[in-house]
Structure formats: C-alpha cells, structure tokens
Scaffold this motif. Sequence first.
Motif, short mmCIF file in Angstrom:
data_model
loop_
_atom_site.label_atom_id
_atom_site.label_comp_id
_atom_site.label_asym_id
_atom_site.label_seq_id
_atom_site.Cartn_x
_atom_site.Cartn_y
_atom_site.Cartn_z
N LEU A 160 81.41 -20.13 11.56
CA LEU A 160 81.48 -19.23 10.41
C LEU A 160 80.16 -19.17 9.66
O LEU A 160 79.73 -18.10 9.22
N LEU A 161 79.51 -20.31 9.51
CA LEU A 161 78.21 -20.32 8.83
C LEU A 161 77.19 -19.50 9.60
O LEU A 161 76.37 -18.78 9.01
N GLU A 162 77.22 -19.61 10.92
CA GLU A 162 76.31 -18.82 11.73
C GLU A 162 76.61 -17.33 11.59
O GLU A 162 75.69 -16.50 11.47
N ALA A 163 77.90 -16.98 11.58
CA ALA A 163 78.29 -15.57 11.39
C ALA A 163 77.89 -15.10 10.00
O ALA A 163 77.47 -13.95 9.82
N PHE A 164 78.02 -15.96 9.00
CA PHE A 164 77.63 -15.58 7.64
C PHE A 164 76.14 -15.27 7.57
O PHE A 164 75.72 -14.26 6.99
N ARG A 165 75.32 -16.13 8.16
CA ARG A 165 73.87 -15.88 8.13
C ARG A 165 73.53 -14.60 8.91
O ARG A 165 72.67 -13.83 8.49
N GLU A 166 74.22 -14.39 10.03
CA GLU A 166 73.97 -13.18 10.81
C GLU A 166 74.35 -11.94 10.02
O GLU A 166 73.63 -10.92 10.04
N SER A 167 75.48 -11.99 9.28
CA SER A 167 75.90 -10.83 8.49
C SER A 167 74.90 -10.55 7.38
O SER A 167 74.62 -9.39 7.06
N VAL A 174 93.65 -12.19 14.61
CA VAL A 174 92.50 -12.77 15.30
C VAL A 174 91.70 -13.62 14.31
O VAL A 174 91.84 -13.50 13.09
N SER A 175 90.86 -14.44 14.82
CA SER A 175 90.04 -15.29 13.96
C SER A 175 89.03 -14.44 13.20
O SER A 175 88.64 -13.36 13.65
N PRO A 176 88.61 -14.89 12.01
CA PRO A 176 87.63 -14.12 11.24
C PRO A 176 86.35 -13.84 12.00
O PRO A 176 85.78 -12.75 11.89
N VAL A 177 85.90 -14.80 12.80
CA VAL A 177 84.65 -14.60 13.54
C VAL A 177 84.82 -13.50 14.59
O VAL A 177 83.94 -12.66 14.77
N GLN A 178 85.94 -13.51 15.28
CA GLN A 178 86.18 -12.49 16.31
C GLN A 178 86.26 -11.10 15.68
O GLN A 178 85.68 -10.14 16.20
N LEU A 179 87.00 -11.00 14.56
CA LEU A 179 87.09 -9.71 13.89
C LEU A 179 85.74 -9.29 13.33
O LEU A 179 85.37 -8.11 13.38
N TYR A 180 84.99 -10.25 12.84
CA TYR A 180 83.65 -9.95 12.32
C TYR A 180 82.76 -9.36 13.41
O TYR A 180 82.07 -8.36 13.19
#
Length: 1007
Positions: free
Chosen positions: A546-553, A493-499
């Motif tokens: 991915l940048l949005e997921a990074f900031r959220e993490s 799966v894509s990194p964002v989905q797994l994240y």
Amino acid sequence: MVQLYNLHPFGSQQVVPCKLEPERFCGGGRDALFVAAGCKVEAFAVAGQELCQPRCSFSTLGRVLRMAYSEAGDYLVAIEEKNKATFLRAYVNWRSKRTENARVCIRMVGHDVEASFRETFRDQMSIVEMPLSEAPLCISCCPVKGDLLVGCTNKLVLFSLKRHTIDEEFSLLDFERSLIIHIDNIMPVEISYCVGHVGVMSDLEVLILKLESDAKIAERVNHHSRKASNPVKQTEKGINNEISQLESDDFVICPKPMELLGKKSEQSGLSITLESTGLADEKLQYVHVQHLLYRRFAPDISAYVLPDDIKLHSLQLLPIYQTGTFDSKLEEKVPRKEPRNLAFQIPRIIWLSILTVVNRLGSCRWRFLSGGAAVLITTDDNQALTVGSLGSFTVQKQPGVVERGRGYMDTTLKACPPISMDVCALRIQLFIGLKAICHFKNHVILLTKAEPEAIPERRDSPRRLLSRKDTSGKSKIPPVAEAGWNLYIVNTVSPVQLYKEMVDYSNTYKTAKTQSCIHLLSEAHLLVRAALMDASQLEPGEKAELLEAFRESCAHLGDCYNFLPSRLDTQHSHLTLPYYKMSGLSLAEVLARVDWTVEDMSQKYERGLIFYINHSLYENLDEELTKELAAKVVQMFYVAEPKQLPHVLCSPSVKNINPSTAMSYLRKLDVSGLSSILLTLTKAAVALKMGDLDVHRNEMKSHSEMKLVCGFILEPRLLIQQRKGQVIPTELANHLKETQPALLVAAVLGLQKNNKIGIEEADSFFKVLCVKDEDTIPQLLVDFWEAQLVACLPDVVLQELFFKLISQYIWRLSKRQPPDTTPLRTSEDLINACGHYGLIYPWVHVLMSSDSLADEYYTGDLSKLQSLICGPSFDIASIIPFLEPLSEDTVAGLSVHVLCRTRLKEHEQCLDVLLERCPEAVIPYANHELKEENRTLWWKKLLPELCQRIKHGGEKYRLYLSLLKETLSVVAVELELKDFLNVLPEDGTAAFFLPYLLYCSRKKSLT
C-alpha cells in the motif's frame, strides 16, 4: 453530478447455503456471517478455505427483528419477538457452540454467577438477557469499545461492556445498564453509537449527540435529572399541536427543512434528559450532552409514488483512524479511532457528513439511479453500496483523508484532492430482485428474490410518516417465504488491485479528457490513502504494498499537475510540489519523466514543473544532477523564468554544469536588460570557477561594498551551502577570505541580520572556511564577533558574545599566540564604533608602560580585553572563572585582574597590589577611582600605608616618599586642619612636612 466509470471493484461471488429464506443477516468480524430465519441463527465461515461453510447454529427465543454484531467482545445481540412480546438478548462465546444440542447457559444481565459455574462458561455459549421497561426498537454496538445502545420509544438505553477476569486466559463478558437518554418527541427508527457519539434517526429527522464526562460540573448540576436548554421547545410543541389539528384526509402538512449545527442544534425542540444508572463507572455520573447536529428533511412528496419513499434510512456513524501524515514513518504513528463520518439516505439521495470540530460539519449529497432500502458507507473499501443494483461509489470525504473538513492541504506531506470533486461511480452491478444488503470487512452480503412482491392495494396516507408520533418504526410481519431467493457473498477486490485498475483506466483520458484523468487518479489516490488509515490492521507485506501504491499515486498526480494543466485551469499547479515530495522521487527521477524530445521546448515547461524544480533547488538538496540534466534545468529556466536563473546556478544541485555554458546564459541575461547586483555576483562566481580572475575582479569592482552585501543577502548560497547537514563555504567565499575579508565578514553579518543564517551556523562557517578544528578559533571569526558587537544585532545574546571574545583574548594572551590573520579592527576602532568597548582607564596605561616585552598583536588583544572590561555592558562577576589562565605574574595579567577587582569595588585590595607591584600607578589609580564614597580611602588606607612603607625604607623609599607628598596634598585640601592632624601618624614621621602642610592649609583658606 456522478462520474461513472466501468471498473471491477467486485471480485468472486459465492452462494450461502441457507435452508430457509433469511429474515435478518449481519457480518461477524473477519470470519463469520450470521443469518437469522424463523427461530434459528446460523453462522457461516467467510474466511480461508471454509468460505460459505456452515460453522454453527443456535436457537433463538423467537423471530429475530433486529440483529447486530460487535467485534469488540465478539458477541451477537438480537431483538427477538415471541407471543407479541419483544426481548433483547446477547449471545456470548458463540464460537464454542459446536453442535446444535450443545449446552447453553442463560443468565440475566449483571447477575453475579457463582465461582463454581464460571469455569463452565469457558466451553459453552451463554445468553445474556437484558430486560427493558419498554419494547426495544433498534440496536447499535460501538465498533471500538463494544458498548450496546438500545433504542426504545422516546429514550435510548446504554449498556456498557464489562469483563470479569476469571484467570489469565479467560474473562467473563457481561453488561451494565449505565445510562438512559430520554429524548421526547422523536421515535427512533435507526440509531448508531460510536465512541460516545449517538446518532438517532426518525422518519425525517436526524439528531447527533456526543456524551462527554466532566467531573467539574458535579459541583453545580444534578445529573440524575439534567435537561438540555431548549429555548424553542414550547414553540415547537405548539406547532405540532397545530399541525395535528389541521391534518385531514385532504391535506398533508410538511414542516420546513432545518439544519442546526453545534449549540444551535439545542433549539431543535427535542427535550433531552440524562439518567445515570451505572454503579461501577464513576465517570458516567458526570456525563453531559454536547449537541453536534440536528437535521429535519422535508422532501417533495409529489415526486414519489409510494409513501415509504419519503422516509430516511441507513444511519451510520463510522469510526475511522486518525493518524499523522503519510510518509515513510507512517508505521511509527499511533492510530486512534474517532467517529467522523455520518451517512443517511432518502431514496435516490445519499447524504454524507463529516463530523469535525464543534460547530463545523462538512456535508455532501449525491443521487444514484436505482432506489432501495439501504446505503452502506464503508471504511475498508472507500465505497457506498446501494440496494436496487449493487453500486460502488468512491466517497472522497470519507475515511478521514480530509481532516477537519479542510479542502486542499498543500503542505509538503499533507496534500489532498479537493472535497469538491464529483462523486465517482466505479461500477453499477445489476442484480435481479435485490432486496437487502450488508457489508463487513471485504465482503458484501446480498439477498435477492427473483419474483417481485405484490404491491398492496391500499397504503396509509403519507402524512402519517411526517409526524414524530408515527409508529412506523415497528417491524412488520415478513411475507411468507417464496421460491427464487439467494444469499450471496460478494468479495471486494483489494485496494491495491482496484487502484491499479483505476490507474490503467485513467490512461485512456490522458489525451482526450484530462480533467477525467485527474479525477480518476485522485480517486485512486484516496482509495489507497483510506486503506492506509487503518495501517495497524494490515500485514507487513500488505502495508508495504500500500505504501508503494501510495507513493506511485502521488507521482501520477504530480505528473498531472506538471504536464496536463496547459489544457486546464492552472490555479492548482503548485500541487506538483507536495505530490512529488510525497512520492519519494528524487529530482533526477522527476526530470527523467519529462519528455525532452519536443522540438519547441518553450511550450513544454509548464508552471507546475517550474514551480516544483524551483522549490526543490531552494531546499539545499544533497542530490547533485548530472552535467546533462543540470544544463537542461538551466535552459528551462532561461526560457521560462529568466529572472530565477542566478538563483538556480547558485544551487548545489546544478554544481556540475559546465561553467562556460552557465556564463553564456548569464551574459545573455545581461544583454537582454535583466542585469542586477545578483547577476553580477553570479557572473563573478562563475568566472572564478572558470579561472578567469580578470573577469572576476571587474565584476566585483563594478559595485560598492554595500551593494555587494545586499546581493549576498538576496542569495546566501553564493557564500554558504549545505550538504548532509554540514555547512560548506563556496569557492567564492574562500577567494574573498584571501582578497576581501572585510567584505566577507560584512556579508555574513548581513545574512545574520536578515535571518538568512543562524548564530551557530555562522560560527561553523568561519571555522570550516579557515580550516580550524573545534578548539581553535580563527581570527576571521573573532572579527565577525567584534562586528556583531558593533552592529548591535537584536537576536544576539550579548553576554554569550562577551564570553566568546574575552575567552579568546585571554587564551591568546596566556599562550602568547598571535592571530592567524591581521585583525580587521584595532581597539581604537572598536572604542570609536561600539559603545560596548569603553575607554581604557588612564592608570592602566601607566601600569602597562612597565611591560617592554609586548608585541603589536599581544598589545592589540590586551587593549581590546581591557577596553571590553572597561565598557558599561559587561557583567564583571561572570568573567572571574575565565581569568585563571591569565597569571598575575605578567603585567598583562596584573592589569586585567586589577581592572576586574576595581569594577567589583575592591579598591583596598587593588591599592595593596599596586603598591607592591607598580607604585607608579597608585596615584593615577587613586585620582581616577577614589572618588565620592571611596574618597576616604585617601587618608584611611593610602596615607597610613605609605607612611608605613617609608618607615621601613628600602629601594623604593624615594618613590614612596613622592607618593606620600601627592597623597598629603590631596588629604590636606580635602580635610579641615584639625581632622588632618588627627589622621597623621603619631610616631612623628610626618613632622618633617609641617611647613609644607602649613602652606597647604593657607592655600586652602585662600581658595
């Protein structure tokens, strides 16, 4: 220890329609899978709508023993066997092979094809044969440059990838044998090559080298026969001979485990010789070896049943992108690839190392449940995939997220989860009869066989596997194909989905297991961070996601270190700050994540939250909190950190708080015994906002001026604040400008002396405070410059400060512009307090007595300018360009110009000017200036000039006559009678003074 979670890193699964059981298979870039069976290679599409559809096929010379694909160059290389002989062949331009019967061009490596045939290569596949003196055992392609490394018995052969340009649209791919690395006493079972880094693995040994080019060593080294220093080579050789003598059917000799890093790895006993064979690339003539790692394993064989279980396998050198920090400007970073990760495996144990700077290597190991024959450490999905069961492990030390082996990086934009975290198993997916595995991009290729193989009745002694001379690297004849096999393509799966799934899963641990929650969120953070390392390969939409997921993490991790450490160790609560900074959340947005409904708020304020808010308020943010949030922040610090409350109230972010509320908290602190000079000044500032001037005056009078200055140094924001990069004076600073300007100047001077404010920032502060434009200098700023000279600050450039003051004095004198406020110091004060201001020369006072039009301020500026010129520190030559606005027609201008010429030793010109403009000052000037080497000017310049002027008469005749008498008295005393008579004019003008001269001569003889 491995943390096991039940997530879904694997997505869709499809069966590859192979006709025969695959013997070898590998991925081909983003869109192809190569499968070798018998004497044939099939390519299948693994992208777009044609997933698992046959793409093309081509025949090989024999059975494929090894196969590898290079994305750089888009070629497939294979080791093939025919009639017990092995061949190395590269398949170039394979995409043009539409049908199995299509024409194929076969050529030798380095063979110069005629131009007439080159055009035919555009539309047909070509096979490049690479002959070797020894049988090839293993191969590896550089994933960045496409170079090919071939492993043979005791040596490695490097083929450089070359491109011959045919035209603008087509280039011919070829190889050149450029370097041979001879490595004695080791049989390469697996090799890996990446950007000059070479990894060699035998049954129980791993050697990592780096090839470096250095033209300087060509002057002193013969590169065609270069051997690395091996101080223990003879010792190792003796040990090996001793082992071979002791080996028997009853004993197994296991050498001791060993790990050598950097230069120490040269002591491994392995002899390394470089033989340069390249013709085109001159750099390869000067290659030398840098040793990075040597590791020898000696596992406990008693724990294993089969001898194959004690061998190493699955050596990998992974290229990872090295970029800057992860922020909004990430796309502006230029990525570069370097090999950092090294992975190798023995059954049930994975060893992972990160290659960093020389002599440093970080490593970790972990066990997995099922044994197997391969492990794959991937850069795209941040996973380790093992054979036996398909497992997905996060590898937190992998894709460069922890640069150079460091642990915590707690700077604002580089915070990273610790490398000491347990390995996280996302999922263990069972497969029946899983036999082989490979991975490329987001695809996992699996070969399964439902029926297990028969166990051989007899196997060789395991001691054979521990010897460097073992020949187990040779490939065995595969068993006859059986029914029940399948080749699968499993898409990750894509990194964002797994994240997102990992974040959702972490919510179940928030209340029960907070450590597991932080662990899982940290792994999710690293997952996204690893994906961003290769940002150049992403589509704009994927990158933004991915940048949005990074900031959220980062926000989730900030919440963890904010609110969860009450049940955990709080030593890392400071990480709240960098994670929230990387999240891009504003201070108000972070405060909105706090649960303010808890009744006992004293139990809610964790150290991480206080730490973050405190540092955020110190950063002069342009953000202003609402009245309600500002009150909550003040209440929070009153409960948790009462000593910090004055600093909090001085922050521009809480300026909207009700002054009465702020004063009530400050008075509570005063009553509780926490009074201080800073608390006093804060109360005075708040009282000023309330309009209570009586309270303000009482607070300011309660301490001496020196203590008040110390209080301002502790908290500069009482006077100066910044908004959007602009200096903003506070209300207290404006009030002090009107009531206590001396205190204000002293306070700013104290800030500059303690490096709390810069020179330009201080100048801007006074200009803004006095509401002056860039071209107008307020008197308060001039007072500050004068105070800087008095204080002799070490960081102040004196000449620049002199220019500022002199230009301002001259501008006011030329414009007859009085200062806008009363100066704090007079010239007498500056002369007494500062060594840079000198005593004004006596003749200047005589000169200035003729100016009856000067007012008090005009005289003050002029005397300061004259005093500064008379001082010992100023470079007079540099002031001349500044004197142009000050005309010599005025007495003030005349005095300044004459002073400057006097300092430049131009005394003759000064005498001429004074004789013409102010004769009264000539004798005082001569008495003060014409000394020592300038003494002769009395009789060589002044005496003849006065006689000449007396001769012409005029309205100043009597004045010149008086000056002549003074001059003659000096000359007569200084010279002998004979010399004196010689200097008198010959026209008889001085005959009248002979009796006086006789008197002077007698007086001299008496003295």
